[in-house]
Design an enzyme around this catalytic site. Structure first.
Site, PDB file in Angstrom:
ATOM      1  CB  SER A 238     -86.512  -8.543 -45.199  1.00 17.92           C
ATOM      2  OG  SER A 238     -87.105  -7.372 -45.952  1.00 17.92           O
ATOM      3  CE  LYS A 239     -84.693  -5.794 -38.224  1.00 16.85           C
ATOM      4  NZ  LYS A 239     -83.309  -6.473 -38.553  1.00 16.85           N
ATOM      5  NE  ARG A 240     -86.092  -0.846 -47.780  1.00 13.97           N
ATOM      6  CZ  ARG A 240     -85.674  -0.139 -46.698  1.00 13.97           C
ATOM      7  NH1 ARG A 240     -86.247   0.058 -45.528  1.00 13.97           N
ATOM      8  NH2 ARG A 240     -84.724   0.618 -46.791  1.00 13.97           N
ATOM      9  CG  HIS A 241     -91.211  -6.756 -47.731  1.00 13.59           C
ATOM     10  ND1 HIS A 241     -90.472  -6.198 -48.801  1.00 13.59           N
ATOM     11  CD2 HIS A 241     -90.622  -7.940 -47.961  1.00 13.59           C
ATOM     12  CE1 HIS A 241     -89.694  -6.993 -49.411  1.00 13.59           C
ATOM     13  NE2 HIS A 241     -89.590  -8.038 -48.650  1.00 13.59           N
ATOM     14  CB  ALA A 243     -89.573  -8.720 -40.958  1.00 12.87           C
TER      15      ALA A 243
END
Length: 468
Positions: A238-241, A243
């Site tokens: 996800s944008k968090r990790h 991506a």
RNA sequence: GCUCCCUUCGUCUAGAGGCCUAGGACGGAGCCCUCUCAAGGCUUAAACACCGGUUCGAAUCCGGUAGGGAGCGCCA
């Protein structure tokens, strides 16, 4: 038949690591078989597609060096064709108009869910389409209701789906625009795609697509569904990790060959080999060696690969990249010879070019303060004589070169009767401002005589005056 | 809920019945080298999800269990 693969991203975001890996496998497979790699932008969702995302995807592909043989093609330019094929399906009674309202559909879904059933369209318009005044119908594909559809997936093997599990999917919205599962089939057919290599989130869509191919009297391509890529913590990307846009990797100081090499080993292997040149990847790549299970990104391994390529890459080429990173931290360097020399000196102590730029500031600009800890430890009354001695000897050097500097260093050490570190480290702090730099002789050579002596004087003065 | 998929060291993986007291790589630990930081060299800890079955023999084949994931849109 020549192999034709395609990478078909929807431009709703940036090209991230997962998409890049899919593109890489498509590209490698095409290259390996001397076929064509086609780029197709699936932009039929006009709400979410943006030209910026298209550009970002194109930039990412280009940066990674995967040049498409054909395209980019845009699905929004094929609307006429989709309409034509949909009409053909309608004429052949392989599709029908459906007048059900969204509310009606929603209710149907909720009821099925309440009954713990798989939500799907019940086909109420299939046999008795009731046209309603003022309602623009959608077009649904008439999916076979019995029998099975088999996907002979190149990585998963044989996967069988009961047609009764599939419902009549919408192929054209009420506004006439086509939907994904339909455009994919039409384009894959028209573009003569032989191998569809994509993420395994599409595996469940495959039987529907095969059925549409069949209804169209076309031969479906071969399919290969790639396992997912997970974040470093094993959770979904996800944008968090993880991506992030692949272009972010450039900004973070990674080399495209490192990223490509890292990506190719995610889900694919060739024995125990870890390092692959582009040619080797092409030569060895085979879908048969692709894994079935999802893999997590390992940032440390990417770093390791990046450093490998920094160490083994051409310094002149890397010099340009280093220049770019220096510029990003406010340092403009035009001396490419010096840049290349710095690359050579720093390669083995930088995992990214960004790190290298930060660790190389002192080569290109004056530092303001000494690193406090390094100064306390190395700028003492004990080191003052060593600094004065080496300063004097260096000033007398005829040819300012690392070997000559090294000889002076050894001479000084011998004269003073101390260990090399006793002289080298204070000098290092004096000229770099901190405790870390390439070997001191190399560092001094790179800095040049004038700069080295000046910084030595500054350090001596600093100690004499008791810090200034 | 239903359908489909997946499961070897922390991570990426090798392994296609005996070559496995399971190999490599990243990361970790230790040692060596050393003017700092690195790089490099050597050594080392660390895994076949579980349970049954087939077989003389299973990480490899079969079944089940558990866990994870994907899909089920007038998104792609």
């Amino acid at each position: 038949m020549t192999v034709r693969t395609r990478f078909a991203p929807s431009p709703t975001g940036y090209l991230h690591i997962g998409g890049a890996r899919t593109a890489l496998f498509c590209w490698l497979y095409a290259r390996h078989h001397h076929g064509q790699f086609i780029l197709r932008i699936e932009d039929t969702d006009r709400e979410r597609s943006t030209p910026e995302a298209v550009q970002a995807i194109l930039d990412g592909i280009a940066w990674l060096g995967m040049k498409e043989d054909e395209g980019p093609f845009y699905q929004t330019q094929h609307f006429e064709r989709y309409r034509e094929v949909a009409q053909k399906l309608l004429n052949a009674r392989h599709a029908y108009h459906c007048y059900c309202s969204k509310e009606e559909l929603e209710q149907m879904r909720n009821e099925q869910l309440a009954r713990k059933q798989k939500p799907r369209y019940d086909g109420r318009c299939r046999t008795h389409p009731v046209s309603r005044a003022g309602v623009q119908p959608v077009i649904r594909f008439k999916n076979p209701q019995s029998g099975q559809t088999t996907v002979n997936d190149l990585v998963r093997g044989r996967v069988v789906f009961e047609n009764s599990e599939l419902d009549d999917l919408i192929i054209a919205r009420s506004d006439g625009t086509p939907t994904y599962n339909f455009t994919v089939v039409v384009d894959d057919m028209d573009m003569h795609i032989t191998h569809v290599i994509r993420g395994d989130d599409h595996l469940n869509n495959t039987p529907r697509q095969i059925n549409i191919f069949n209804a169209l009297g076309a031969k479906p391509p071969e399919y290969a569904h790639l396992p997912m890529i997970l974040g470093p913590d094993g959770a979904k990307l996800s944008k968090r990790h993880g991506a992030v846009s692949v272009m972010q990797y450039r900004e973070d100081g990674y080399l495209p060959e490192a990223v490509i090499n890292y990506l190719v080993r995610l889900g694919w292997s060739h024995g125990d080999q870890e390092i692959f040149t582009r040619e080797e990847m092409i030569r060895f790549f085979d879908i048969a060696d692709v894994n079935k299970s999802a893999s997590a990104i390992n940032p440390d391994k990417l770093l390791w690969l990046n450093q490998h390529y920094i160490k083994s890459g051409d310094p002149d080429r890397l010099a340009a990249e280093l220049g770019w990173h220096l510029m990003r931290i406010g340092i403009t360097v035009t001396d490419t010879v010096k840049l290349a020399a710095v690359v050579r000196a720093q390669a083995e102590r930088a995992r990214t070019l960004k790190e290298m730029a930060e660790a190389s500031r002192f080569f290109f600009e004056e530092f303001t303060d000494y690193d406090a800890k390094a100064a306390v430890k190395n700028f003492t009354v004990e080191t003052l004589p060593a600094l004065r001695e080496i300063r004097a000897r260096l000033a007398a050097i005829e040819e300012w070169s690392a070997p000559a500097i090294h000889r002076v260093l050894e001479g000084t050490v011998a004269a003073l009767g101390v260990k090399l570190g006793k002289v080298a480290q204070p000098v290092r702090v004096a000229v770099s401002g901190g405790g870390v730099s390439p070997p001191i002789d190399v560092t001094l050579e790179l800095l040049g005589r004038e700069c080295s002596l000046r910084r030595l004087d500054r350090a001596i003065g600093w100690i004499e005056t008791g810090r200034s």
